[in-house]
Design a protein around this motif. Structure first.
Motif, PDB file in Angstrom:
ATOM      1  N   THR A 127      14.753   4.268   9.210  1.00 51.21           N
ATOM      2  CA  THR A 127      15.669   4.028   8.097  1.00 51.21           C
ATOM      3  C   THR A 127      14.912   3.955   6.781  1.00 51.21           C
ATOM      4  O   THR A 127      15.347   4.528   5.764  1.00 51.21           O
ATOM      5  N   ALA A 128      13.776   3.275   6.768  1.00 49.20           N
ATOM      6  CA  ALA A 128      12.941   3.242   5.562  1.00 49.20           C
ATOM      7  C   ALA A 128      12.509   4.651   5.180  1.00 49.20           C
ATOM      8  O   ALA A 128      12.467   5.001   3.992  1.00 49.20           O
ATOM      9  N   GLY A 129      12.193   5.482   6.178  1.00 52.41           N
ATOM     10  CA  GLY A 129      11.800   6.862   5.906  1.00 52.41           C
ATOM     11  C   GLY A 129      12.926   7.674   5.290  1.00 52.41           C
ATOM     12  O   GLY A 129      12.711   8.437   4.339  1.00 52.41           O
ATOM     13  N   GLU A 130      14.130   7.524   5.820  1.00 51.61           N
ATOM     14  CA  GLU A 130      15.274   8.271   5.287  1.00 51.61           C
ATOM     15  C   GLU A 130      15.594   7.841   3.857  1.00 51.61           C
ATOM     16  O   GLU A 130      15.835   8.678   2.974  1.00 51.61           O
ATOM     17  N   LEU A 131      15.588   6.538   3.617  1.00 57.02           N
ATOM     18  CA  LEU A 131      15.896   6.034   2.280  1.00 57.02           C
ATOM     19  C   LEU A 131      14.772   6.360   1.302  1.00 57.02           C
ATOM     20  O   LEU A 131      15.020   6.685   0.134  1.00 57.02           O
ATOM     21  N   GLY A 132      13.540   6.289   1.783  1.00 59.11           N
ATOM     22  CA  GLY A 132      12.417   6.641   0.934  1.00 59.11           C
ATOM     23  C   GLY A 132      12.444   8.107   0.545  1.00 59.11           C
ATOM     24  O   GLY A 132      12.196   8.464  -0.617  1.00 59.11           O
ATOM     25  N   PHE A 133      12.748   8.961   1.507  1.00 62.32           N
ATOM     26  CA  PHE A 133      12.817  10.402   1.242  1.00 62.32           C
ATOM     27  C   PHE A 133      13.903  10.713   0.224  1.00 62.32           C
ATOM     28  O   PHE A 133      13.711  11.538  -0.675  1.00 62.32           O
ATOM     29  N   GLU A 134      15.041  10.049   0.346  1.00 64.58           N
ATOM     30  CA  GLU A 134      16.178  10.330  -0.530  1.00 64.58           C
ATOM     31  C   GLU A 134      15.989   9.748  -1.923  1.00 64.58           C
ATOM     32  O   GLU A 134      16.356  10.390  -2.920  1.00 64.58           O
ATOM     33  N   TYR A 135      15.407   8.539  -2.012  1.00 63.51           N
ATOM     34  CA  TYR A 135      15.422   7.822  -3.278  1.00 63.51           C
ATOM     35  C   TYR A 135      14.041   7.473  -3.842  1.00 63.51           C
ATOM     36  O   TYR A 135      13.797   7.672  -5.036  1.00 63.51           O
ATOM     37  N   THR A 187       2.592   6.099  10.585  1.00 60.47           N
ATOM     38  CA  THR A 187       3.898   5.658  10.088  1.00 60.47           C
ATOM     39  C   THR A 187       3.751   5.018   8.718  1.00 60.47           C
ATOM     40  O   THR A 187       4.493   5.342   7.776  1.00 60.47           O
ATOM     41  N   LYS A 188       2.794   4.130   8.581  1.00 59.02           N
ATOM     42  CA  LYS A 188       2.537   3.475   7.288  1.00 59.02           C
ATOM     43  C   LYS A 188       2.155   4.509   6.232  1.00 59.02           C
ATOM     44  O   LYS A 188       2.690   4.496   5.105  1.00 59.02           O
ATOM     45  N   THR A 189       1.265   5.420   6.587  1.00 60.37           N
ATOM     46  CA  THR A 189       0.792   6.424   5.631  1.00 60.37           C
ATOM     47  C   THR A 189       1.931   7.315   5.146  1.00 60.37           C
ATOM     48  O   THR A 189       2.062   7.582   3.945  1.00 60.37           O
ATOM     49  N   GLU A 190       2.765   7.773   6.081  1.00 66.28           N
ATOM     50  CA  GLU A 190       3.855   8.671   5.702  1.00 66.28           C
ATOM     51  C   GLU A 190       4.884   7.962   4.831  1.00 66.28           C
ATOM     52  O   GLU A 190       5.430   8.554   3.888  1.00 66.28           O
ATOM     53  N   LEU A 191       5.165   6.696   5.139  1.00 66.46           N
ATOM     54  CA  LEU A 191       6.115   5.950   4.318  1.00 66.46           C
ATOM     55  C   LEU A 191       5.552   5.718   2.912  1.00 66.46           C
ATOM     56  O   LEU A 191       6.277   5.812   1.913  1.00 66.46           O
ATOM     57  N   GLU A 192       4.270   5.436   2.824  1.00 62.65           N
ATOM     58  CA  GLU A 192       3.662   5.245   1.514  1.00 62.65           C
ATOM     59  C   GLU A 192       3.644   6.541   0.702  1.00 62.65           C
ATOM     60  O   GLU A 192       3.764   6.511  -0.529  1.00 62.65           O
ATOM     61  N   LYS A 193       3.536   7.673   1.385  1.00 63.37           N
ATOM     62  CA  LYS A 193       3.555   8.963   0.678  1.00 63.37           C
ATOM     63  C   LYS A 193       4.878   9.203  -0.040  1.00 63.37           C
ATOM     64  O   LYS A 193       4.912   9.867  -1.086  1.00 63.37           O
ATOM     65  N   ILE A 194       5.957   8.683   0.527  1.00 65.39           N
ATOM     66  CA  ILE A 194       7.257   8.848  -0.123  1.00 65.39           C
ATOM     67  C   ILE A 194       7.629   7.595  -0.925  1.00 65.39           C
ATOM     68  O   ILE A 194       8.789   7.367  -1.243  1.00 65.39           O
ATOM     69  N   LYS A 195       6.595   6.790  -1.218  1.00 63.79           N
ATOM     70  CA  LYS A 195       6.672   5.673  -2.163  1.00 63.79           C
ATOM     71  C   LYS A 195       7.541   4.512  -1.680  1.00 63.79           C
ATOM     72  O   LYS A 195       8.107   3.766  -2.495  1.00 63.79           O
ATOM     73  N   VAL A 196       7.637   4.355  -0.357  1.00 65.13           N
ATOM     74  CA  VAL A 196       8.243   3.140   0.184  1.00 65.13           C
ATOM     75  C   VAL A 196       7.252   1.998  -0.016  1.00 65.13           C
ATOM     76  O   VAL A 196       6.054   2.136   0.271  1.00 65.13           O
ATOM     77  N   LYS A 197       7.718   0.870  -0.535  1.00 61.89           N
ATOM     78  CA  LYS A 197       6.856  -0.285  -0.795  1.00 61.89           C
ATOM     79  C   LYS A 197       6.778  -1.141   0.463  1.00 61.89           C
ATOM     80  O   LYS A 197       7.771  -1.739   0.881  1.00 61.89           O
ATOM     81  N   MET A 198       5.597  -1.187   1.064  1.00 59.16           N
ATOM     82  CA  MET A 198       5.407  -1.881   2.329  1.00 59.16           C
ATOM     83  C   MET A 198       5.154  -3.365   2.088  1.00 59.16           C
ATOM     84  O   MET A 198       4.295  -3.735   1.281  1.00 59.16           O
ATOM     85  N   VAL A 199       5.895  -4.220   2.772  1.00 58.97           N
ATOM     86  CA  VAL A 199       5.696  -5.667   2.703  1.00 58.97           C
ATOM     87  C   VAL A 199       5.357  -6.120   4.119  1.00 58.97           C
ATOM     88  O   VAL A 199       6.242  -6.427   4.930  1.00 58.97           O
ATOM     89  N   ALA A 200       4.067  -6.119   4.437  1.00 55.00           N
ATOM     90  CA  ALA A 200       3.602  -6.365   5.802  1.00 55.00           C
ATOM     91  C   ALA A 200       3.454  -7.864   6.081  1.00 55.00           C
ATOM     92  O   ALA A 200       3.432  -8.690   5.166  1.00 55.00           O
ATOM     93  N   ASN A 201       3.356  -8.192   7.372  1.00 59.10           N
ATOM     94  CA  ASN A 201       3.109  -9.574   7.817  1.00 59.10           C
ATOM     95  C   ASN A 201       4.109 -10.553   7.197  1.00 59.10           C
ATOM     96  O   ASN A 201       3.749 -11.672   6.833  1.00 59.10           O
ATOM     97  N   THR A 202       5.347 -10.127   7.094  1.00 59.28           N
ATOM     98  CA  THR A 202       6.354 -10.911   6.378  1.00 59.28           C
ATOM     99  C   THR A 202       7.691 -10.824   7.101  1.00 59.28           C
ATOM    100  O   THR A 202       8.050  -9.775   7.638  1.00 59.28           O
ATOM    101  N   THR A 203       8.421 -11.936   7.092  1.00 56.15           N
ATOM    102  CA  THR A 203       9.762 -11.956   7.679  1.00 56.15           C
ATOM    103  C   THR A 203      10.762 -12.506   6.663  1.00 56.15           C
ATOM    104  O   THR A 203      10.400 -13.264   5.758  1.00 56.15           O
ATOM    105  N   VAL A 204      12.013 -12.107   6.837  1.00 58.44           N
ATOM    106  CA  VAL A 204      13.103 -12.638   6.019  1.00 58.44           C
ATOM    107  C   VAL A 204      13.591 -13.919   6.676  1.00 58.44           C
ATOM    108  O   VAL A 204      13.985 -13.920   7.847  1.00 58.44           O
TER     109      VAL A 204
END
Length: 386
Positions: free
Chosen positions: A164-172, A202-219
């Motif tokens: 889902t992050a990949g799809e949204l990152g690719f689109e927006y 997975t991390k690298t590809e998401l970062e390529k499409i400028k998804v901001k990764m927030v690791a080691n974190t929970t809501v």
């Protein structure tokens, strides 16, 4: 008249219904099948990470009406009951169904198949909600939130979250139209047994499409304030922060749809305890396939493999013959689509090429064969005789 009752009409149930009807119920005297499900449409979950992106896929690419599919079966051999199992009494071979229209109905069975699947947490449409209508309504609400958002937050580090992050990152995100954050609890997306190399890609590809990764974190808390949603976050080191979004997209796992079953039939996590013959423990006339069972993790590949096995062995059970064991495939197989042009994955201990996953899965996310799956004529890996 002996009755086979199937609870569910999703991924695990659809091929079983058609193949058992054609191979067994329609060819033998004194047999009838009753299918019980609360949804009027078959729901294709594999494509949902792309469907939530407004304008990418119409509803009819992932939801297929069941009535035309079931219409071909004669009424004296088949019945579809629109409702949800509310209570199971295995000692009496009786299941009580809460009908969508109100009231309830008790249905006797000689053989029961539990294929009720699982529900996504946080009332999300990754799986069917209570009904098809509620699923569509929630999906459209989510699409509207995403369309109007300046900031989108995807939470949960599993396969659905990454896709889902990949799809949204690719689109927006890659074009700067919207900020897309991916909040996940590990140092990398996904988790073992996914290969470290697959997780890193997975991390690298998401970062390529400028998804901001927030690791080691929970809501830890979600608060609505007008059109904004304020997320309270806790990092692995104990520090806290907040993140404001107009579209919160949680992908935090599933809960098995087994509340109707006696507690004695369930394991500590609510899954029906399942033998290697796919029977419910202690109940030779109750079979379990897919996400509701305890034998394997909730994955489409496992549901398919179990269904294929039961298609072969259920006629043996009806004949009183000995049943062969189902053998769990211990290979870890994953295909992770990351936007509409990249992917990663593994087969056992081997990392797979991006192009292969994209070609096999990412191009259409199974929507090219989903109508045949809904009709029970095909699974992801098997095509049955028409």
């Amino acid at each position: 008249m002996k009755t086979i009752v199937v609870l569910g009409a999703g991924l695990a149930a659809a091929p079983l219904i058609r193949q058992i009807m054609r191979s067994t119920v329609l060819t033998r005297k004194g047999l009838k099948m009753i299918v019980v499900a609360p949804n009027t449409h078959f729901h294709w979950p594999i494509a949902m990470p792309r469907v939530v992106v407004p304008g990418q896929m119409a509803d009819d690419k992932v939801m297929f009406p069941l009535e035309p599919i079931f219409r071909e079966y004669p009424a004296d051999k088949f019945e579809f009951v629109l409702g949800r199992a509310s209570e199971l009494d295995p000692s009496a071979n009786l299941v009580t169904v809460a009908l969508n229209a109100g009231d309830s109905r008790a249905i006797s069975y000689d053989t029961l198949v539990i294929a009720t699947g699982a529900s996504a947490k946080d009332d999300m449409p990754w799986k069917v909600l209570d009904t098809t209508e509620k699923t569509v309504e929630r999906l459209h609400d989510l699409q509207r939130d995403i369309e109007g958002a300046e900031t989108i937050v995807v939470a949960g580090g599993g396969l659905t979250g990454a896709e889902t992050a990949g799809e949204l990152g690719f689109e927006y995100a890659r074009s700067g139209r919207k900020d897309v954050y991916f909040v996940h609890g590990g140092d990398l997306p996904l988790a073992p047994p996914v290969l470290q190399s697959v997780r890193k890609q997975t991390k690298t590809e998401l970062e390529k499409i400028k998804v901001k990764m927030v690791a080691n974190t929970t809501v830890t808390k979600v608060t609505r304030s007008g059109r904004d949603t304020i997320l309270e976050l806790r990092a692995a080191d104990g520090s806290t922060s907040t993140l404001t979004t107009q579209a919160y997209v949680p992908t935090t796992g599933v809960t098995p749809n087994t509340a109707f079953a006696p507690a004695s039939m369930l394991d500590a996590h609510g899954y029906v305890k399942q033998t290697t013959r796919l029977q419910a423990e202690g109940h030779a006339n109750i079979f379990v396939v897919g996400d509701a069972g305890s034998l394997e993790a909730s994955k489409a590949q496992a549901a398919e493999a179990q269904t294929i096995h039961l298609i072969k062995t259920l006629p043996l059970h009806l004949d009183g013959a000995a049943l062969p064991d189902y053998h769990v495939d211990t290979r870890d197989v994953y295909g992770v689509t990351l936007g509409r042009s990249r992917a990663t994955g593994q087969m056992g201990g081997f990392k797979l090429f991006s192009f292969l996953i994209w070609y096999m899965k990412g191009r259409f996310l199974g929507t090219d064969y989903a109508p045949l799956f809904a009709a029970g004529k095909k699974t992801m890996m098997t095509t049955f005789e028409k």
